[in-house]
Design a protein around this motif. Structure first.
Motif, PDB file in Angstrom:
ATOM      1  N   ASP A   1     -26.301  17.295  11.423  1.00 52.14           N
ATOM      2  CA  ASP A   1     -25.904  16.206  12.323  1.00 52.14           C
ATOM      3  C   ASP A   1     -25.300  15.283  11.517  1.00 52.14           C
ATOM      4  O   ASP A   1     -24.502  14.423  12.056  1.00 52.14           O
ATOM      5  N   THR A   2     -25.692  14.905  10.199  1.00 49.64           N
ATOM      6  CA  THR A   2     -25.212  13.863   9.448  1.00 49.64           C
ATOM      7  C   THR A   2     -23.651  14.034   9.205  1.00 49.64           C
ATOM      8  O   THR A   2     -22.711  13.291   9.543  1.00 49.64           O
ATOM      9  N   LYS A   3     -23.308  15.210   8.760  1.00 43.42           N
ATOM     10  CA  LYS A   3     -21.970  15.475   8.311  1.00 43.42           C
ATOM     11  C   LYS A   3     -21.066  15.440   9.723  1.00 43.42           C
ATOM     12  O   LYS A   3     -20.016  14.748   9.479  1.00 43.42           O
ATOM     13  N   ARG A   4     -21.527  15.883  10.710  1.00 41.36           N
ATOM     14  CA  ARG A   4     -20.698  15.708  12.109  1.00 41.36           C
ATOM     15  C   ARG A   4     -20.547  14.442  12.388  1.00 41.36           C
ATOM     16  O   ARG A   4     -19.353  13.938  12.934  1.00 41.36           O
ATOM     17  N   SER A   5     -21.733  13.642  12.264  1.00 43.40           N
ATOM     18  CA  SER A   5     -21.748  12.182  12.578  1.00 43.40           C
ATOM     19  C   SER A   5     -20.677  11.544  11.818  1.00 43.40           C
ATOM     20  O   SER A   5     -19.778  10.491  12.328  1.00 43.40           O
ATOM     21  N   LEU A   6     -20.632  11.513  10.582  1.00 44.54           N
ATOM     22  CA  LEU A   6     -19.664  10.900   9.681  1.00 44.54           C
ATOM     23  C   LEU A   6     -18.301  11.150   9.954  1.00 44.54           C
ATOM     24  O   LEU A   6     -17.419  10.381   9.886  1.00 44.54           O
ATOM     25  N   GLN A   7     -17.967  12.580  10.309  1.00 45.32           N
ATOM     26  CA  GLN A   7     -16.622  12.877  10.587  1.00 45.32           C
ATOM     27  C   GLN A   7     -16.248  12.422  11.669  1.00 45.32           C
ATOM     28  O   GLN A   7     -15.067  11.842  12.080  1.00 45.32           O
ATOM     29  N   ALA A   8     -17.180  12.265  12.986  1.00 45.98           N
ATOM     30  CA  ALA A   8     -16.685  11.572  14.077  1.00 45.98           C
ATOM     31  C   ALA A   8     -16.716  10.201  14.054  1.00 45.98           C
ATOM     32  O   ALA A   8     -16.336   9.535  15.134  1.00 45.98           O
ATOM     33  N   GLY A   9     -17.513   9.471  13.022  1.00 45.19           N
ATOM     34  CA  GLY A   9     -17.487   7.994  13.116  1.00 45.19           C
ATOM     35  C   GLY A   9     -18.616   7.537  14.025  1.00 45.19           C
ATOM     36  O   GLY A   9     -18.562   6.248  14.203  1.00 45.19           O
TER      37      GLY A   9
ATOM     38  N   VAL B   1     -25.645   2.250   7.691  1.00 43.99           N
ATOM     39  CA  VAL B   1     -25.657   1.981   6.228  1.00 43.99           C
ATOM     40  C   VAL B   1     -24.869   3.351   5.511  1.00 43.99           C
ATOM     41  O   VAL B   1     -23.889   2.994   4.953  1.00 43.99           O
ATOM     42  N   ASN B   2     -25.158   4.586   6.037  1.00 49.91           N
ATOM     43  CA  ASN B   2     -24.680   5.476   5.399  1.00 49.91           C
ATOM     44  C   ASN B   2     -23.044   5.990   5.703  1.00 49.91           C
ATOM     45  O   ASN B   2     -22.216   6.279   4.767  1.00 49.91           O
ATOM     46  N   ARG B   3     -22.559   5.189   6.822  1.00 45.41           N
ATOM     47  CA  ARG B   3     -21.096   5.550   7.089  1.00 45.41           C
ATOM     48  C   ARG B   3     -20.264   4.563   6.406  1.00 45.41           C
ATOM     49  O   ARG B   3     -18.969   4.982   6.013  1.00 45.41           O
ATOM     50  N   ARG B   4     -20.980   3.460   5.586  1.00 47.11           N
ATOM     51  CA  ARG B   4     -20.295   2.820   4.844  1.00 47.11           C
ATOM     52  C   ARG B   4     -20.160   3.466   3.037  1.00 47.11           C
ATOM     53  O   ARG B   4     -19.533   3.106   2.555  1.00 47.11           O
ATOM     54  N   LEU B   5     -21.330   3.801   2.886  1.00 43.03           N
ATOM     55  CA  LEU B   5     -21.683   4.278   1.526  1.00 43.03           C
ATOM     56  C   LEU B   5     -21.367   5.752   1.105  1.00 43.03           C
ATOM     57  O   LEU B   5     -20.884   6.264   0.017  1.00 43.03           O
ATOM     58  N   VAL B   6     -21.577   6.756   2.062  1.00 39.35           N
ATOM     59  CA  VAL B   6     -21.879   8.100   1.691  1.00 39.35           C
ATOM     60  C   VAL B   6     -20.255   8.690   1.554  1.00 39.35           C
ATOM     61  O   VAL B   6     -19.447   8.573   2.790  1.00 39.35           O
ATOM     62  N   ASP B   7     -19.816   9.600   0.526  1.00 43.24           N
ATOM     63  CA  ASP B   7     -18.394   9.870   0.299  1.00 43.24           C
ATOM     64  C   ASP B   7     -18.279  11.042   0.898  1.00 43.24           C
ATOM     65  O   ASP B   7     -17.136  11.582   1.181  1.00 43.24           O
ATOM     66  N   ALA B   8     -19.345  12.229   0.764  1.00 46.61           N
ATOM     67  CA  ALA B   8     -19.235  13.492   1.402  1.00 46.61           C
ATOM     68  C   ALA B   8     -20.509  14.012   1.780  1.00 46.61           C
ATOM     69  O   ALA B   8     -21.607  13.462   1.320  1.00 46.61           O
TER      70      ALA B   8
END
Length: 325
Positions: free
Chosen positions: A214-222, A249-256
Motif C-alpha cells: 500500500d505504501t509503494k502504491r501510494s507514493l507512486q500515486a501521490g 511525512v513519508n511522501r517527502r522523505l522516502v526515496d524508494a
C-alpha cells in the motif's frame, strides 16, 4: 507565501531520546562480514529485537504516554494493535502507574497476546478482516474516558520511533542509505526525520511484503491508496492503507520502497538465526530480505538497517524457518 511546518523535527526526536534515556534500551548494532560480502556493502543492523517488549514500538508508546497529564494517566490508556504496539503500550502504562485496554485482532499471534496480558493490559478482540480497529478503539476510549495512543498516527509516537535511527547514526556515523520496514509508516517517518535531519543526502528506503504494497502504491500515486487487507506472514505489516499523518511525512522523505516475497522473508529469518545468531520476526526481517535477495536497486556502500522486532514464538519460528528454501 506560507509553508506548512513539518509534523515532526529532529529536535522532537532528540527530545524523545531524552525522555527515553534510562527507560528504553539502547539496542546493539551488529555487523557481519558474511552479510557484507553477500550484499556487496557495509551493513549496520540496529537490533530493535533487543528492545523492551522485543520491538521498537516501546520507544513511541512510552514517549507518547509519558506526555499525558496526571488526570489522563489516572483514567488509563487505550490502544489498538496486532501485537507489538499492544505490548509497548501495556508496558508503558505499567511503567507510568496506570492501566491499559488494547484492541487486538482475534488472529493476533498468541505469544504477543500473552505478553500483552502479562504486562497487565485488558484485551478486547475483533475480526481484522471485517472490523475497524480504529473505530472500535475510539468508541471504547470515549466510553471509558481513556487516552488513545495509536500505533503510528501520532507525532509523539513517530518521534519516539525515530530515536532508533538517531542512536544508530550516533554510533556509526554517516550512512549512504537506511532501510526500515513499512507498516503504518510511523517507524520510517521517525527514522527518516532523524536520518535526513542529520544527513540530508541519505537515501531512505522502505520495505514491504509483496502482498501489502500500500505504501509503494501510494507514493507512486501521490495519494493514499487502499488495498485489501493483505495476508502475509509479516503480521506487523498487514495493513490496507498508510496512515494519513505518516504519509504526509513519508511522501517527502522516502526515496524508494522495495518489495519482498514470503519465501524471501523466511530465508532472511533463517539467515539471521544461523549466521547472525539472532531471532527476528517476519516484519523485522523484511529489510534484511530485501538486501539478501537483491531487491534494493543501486545499493550504496554503507547501509543501515532497522531490525524492528523479534516477537515470534518458538513454534511459529520453527515452522517458518523450516519451510525456508
Amino acid at each position: 507565501m506560507t509553508t506548512t511546518p513539518p509534523l515532526i523535527t529532529l529536535d522532537d526526536i532528540r527530545d524523545a531520546a531524552a525522555r527515553l534515556k534510562g527507560v528504553a534500551h539502547r539496542t546493539p548494532v551488529l555487523r557481519s562480514r558474511t552479510l557484507d560480502a553477500l550484499v556487496g556493502a557495509e551493513v549496520f543492523l540496529k537490533c530493535e529485537n533487543f528492545q523492551r517488549v522485543g520491538a521498537f514500538k516501546f520507544r513511541g508508546a512510552y514517549n507518547a504516554a509519558s506526555r499525558l497529564t496526571p488526570e489522563q494517566l489516572a483514567r488509563g490508556i487505550a490502544a489498538y494493535s496486532s501485537g507489538n504496539h499492544a505490548q509497548a503500550v501495556a508496558l508503558a502504562a505499567r511503567e507510568l502507574g496506570t492501566t491499559a485496554v488494547i484492541v487486538m485482532p482475534e488472529d493476533a499471534p498468541p505469544s504477543k497476546r500473552r505478553a500483552t496480558e502479562g504486562y497487565g493490559a485488558e484485551i478486547v478482540t475483533y475480526d481484522r478482516y471485517t472490523g475497524d480497529r480504529e473505530a472500535i478503539a475510539k468508541a471504547l476510549a470515549a466510553e471509558r474516558g481513556l487516552a488513545l495512543i495509536p500505533p503510528y498516527e501520532h507525532p509523539h509516537v513517530m518521534a519516539g520511533q525515530g530515536t532508533a535511527a538517531l542512536e544508530l547514526l550516533e554510533e556509526v556515523g554517516e550512512l549512504d542509505a537506511l532501510l526500515t520496514p513499512v507498516g503504518g509508516g510511523g517507524l520510517i517517518a521517525g527514522c527518516g526525520t532523524a536520518a535526513k535531519g542529520l544527513y540530508p543526502g541519505l537515501r531512505l528506503i522502505g520495505v514491504e511484503p509483496e502482498a501489502g504494497d500500500d505504501t509503494k502504491r501510494s507514493l507512486q500515486a501521490g495519494r493514499r491508496i487502499e488495498i485489501p487487507v493483505p495476508k502475509t506472514i509479516a503480521d506487523g505489516q498487514a495493513l490496507h492503507i498508510p496512515g494519513e499523518l505518516t504519509f504526509s511525512v513519508n511522501r517527502r522523505l522516502v526515496d524508494a520502497v522495495a518489495l519482498v516475497g514470503e519465501d524471501e522473508i523466511r530465508q532472511a529469518m533463517r539467515f539471521a538465526f544461523e549466521r547472525l545468531k539472532i531471532v527476528v520476526e517476519p516484519s523485522g526481517a523484511t529489510p534484511l530480505a530485501a538486501l539478501l535477495s537483491g531487491r534494493v536497486e543501486h545499493l550504496p556502500a554503507r547501509v543501515g538497517v532497522i531490525v524492528s522486532g523479534g516477537n515470534v514464538d518458538a513454534g511459529r519460528f520453527a515452522e517458518l524457518c523450516g519451510t525456508a528454501a
